[in-house]
Design a protein around this motif. Structure first.
Motif, PDB file in Angstrom:
ATOM      1  N   ASN A  50       0.867  -1.171   0.000  1.00  0.00           N
ATOM      2  CA  ASN A  50       0.000   0.000   0.000  1.00  0.00           C
ATOM      3  C   ASN A  50       0.911   1.231   0.000  1.00  0.00           C
ATOM      4  N   LYS A  51       0.856   2.037  -1.060  1.00  0.00           N
ATOM      5  CA  LYS A  51       1.788   3.153  -1.191  1.00  0.00           C
ATOM      6  C   LYS A  51       1.586   4.228  -0.123  1.00  0.00           C
ATOM      7  N   LYS A  52       0.401   4.286   0.467  1.00  0.00           N
ATOM      8  CA  LYS A  52       0.134   5.311   1.475  1.00  0.00           C
ATOM      9  C   LYS A  52       0.592   4.865   2.862  1.00  0.00           C
ATOM     10  N   THR A  53       0.281   3.614   3.218  1.00  0.00           N
ATOM     11  CA  THR A  53       0.625   3.131   4.563  1.00  0.00           C
ATOM     12  C   THR A  53       1.970   2.422   4.609  1.00  0.00           C
ATOM     13  N   GLY A  54       2.440   1.962   3.437  1.00  0.00           N
ATOM     14  CA  GLY A  54       3.685   1.222   3.395  1.00  0.00           C
ATOM     15  C   GLY A  54       3.541  -0.211   3.844  1.00  0.00           C
ATOM     16  N   LYS A  55       2.311  -0.668   4.114  1.00  0.00           N
ATOM     17  CA  LYS A  55       2.086  -2.024   4.590  1.00  0.00           C
ATOM     18  C   LYS A  55       1.777  -2.966   3.429  1.00  0.00           C
TER      19      LYS A  55
END
Length: 309
Positions: A50-55
């Motif tokens: 997930n590019k926003k959360t990095g998860k």
């Protein structure tokens, strides 16, 4: 080693079908740098992040969307995408013939060799030689792995080449570039300049010899690899196993070629397989049915690894 067929089907024009197989006409001999974990020498892959959360997220939580405005997306289900896929016909459907000088090089994308199968050599040779003598090429549509392509069928030496074409909407116009006006006079060229340029071109003119041109970067890298091999600087990497799928077609019934050509000429304005066209009672070769269940793969969110430039 025999060339592996990538696709089997038929070339179709008028009421004539030519059973053929599709073979790659090129080979990528450049250097492919794989990513390895320097601690264990294991291959390194890509994760769905997930590019926003990095998860990292699972495949089940990924949907596909098409952006129609900045930040605004329309989400499409797998069923909706599957329904939009073109029907796999296993046919290279020639829609028209044009002069072999009509197609600009910028439209050419990827070449494939076409070879006759199932006793289709005679009509294959007929199409090849007819195109050569008339200076024409065939404009066709073909579906390869659920993707529809525009293509041109070109005679070359002993065979036929199917070169996939870029769609017209994918070609940018000249208007974005600052170019000199067309014509020597409008561009301010003098006769002396043109004469000198022609002389230079004539002096440098030679026959096309592709073996004279080498990829110096690849040669240098592979020489370095060989040097390290001789020095014993080699690491063992265990690659994951991959499955190999192959496809085939059934037999083809060959009937009198002259009869089919006569019927095609009398079949004014009609093309086999098109909407509204009558299905011929006989064909030169009937391509086997290859209905397939299409399962679109989810995007990984990362570009495929490419070799270093």
């Amino acid at each position: 080693m025999a060339s592996r067929a990538l696709w089997k089907g038929a070339i179709s024009f008028g009421l004539v079908h030519i059973p053929v197989s599709l073979h790659s006409a090129t080979a990528d001999n450049g250097v492919d740098f794989d990513w390895l974990d320097k601690r264990s020498m294991d291959p390194v892959g890509y994760k769905r992040i997930n590019k926003k959360t990095g998860k990292e997220i699972t495949k089940e939580n990924i949907v596909r969307g098409v952006q129609y405005e900045d930040g605004q997306y329309v989400v499409l289900s797998d069923d909706e995408i599957s329904a939009a896929f073109p029907r796999t016909t296993q046919t290279i459907e020639i829609e028209s013939f044009v002069a072999n000088t009509d197609i600009p090089f910028v439209y050419l994308e990827r070449p494939y060799y076409i070879a006759p199968i199932n006793k289709g050599k005679k009509v294959y040779a007929l199409l090849r030689d007819t195109l050569l003598k008339t200076g024409r090429v065939g404009i066709a549509r073909v579906v390869i792995q659920t993707k529809q392509h525009l293509a041109v069928l070109v005679p070359s030496g002993p065979g036929l080449i199917l070169n996939l074409l870029r769609w017209g909407t994918d070609i940018r116009g000249w208007d974005e570039l600052d170019l000199p006006p067309e014509g020597a006079k409008a561009a301010g060229l003098s006769e002396k300049e043109l004469s000198m340029a022609r002389q230079l071109v004539d002096d440098m003119t030679d026959t096309w010899k592709p073996e004279q041109f080498k990829d110096s970067f690849t040669d240098a890298i592979m020489a370095l690899v060989q040097q390290k091999v001789k020095q014993g600087k080699v690491e063992t990497v265990e690659q994951p196993e991959t499955s190999d799928e192959s496809s085939g077609t059934g037999g083809a019934k060959i009937i009198d070629l002259t009869e089919l050509l006569q019927r095609s000429l009398h079949h004014k304005g009609g093309t086999a397989g098109k909407s509204g066209a009558k299905t011929p009672a006989k064909t030169l070769a009937k391509p086997a049915s290859t209905a397939q269940t299409r399962k679109p793969a989810a995007k990984t969110g990362a570009a495929s690894r490419r070799r270093a430039a």
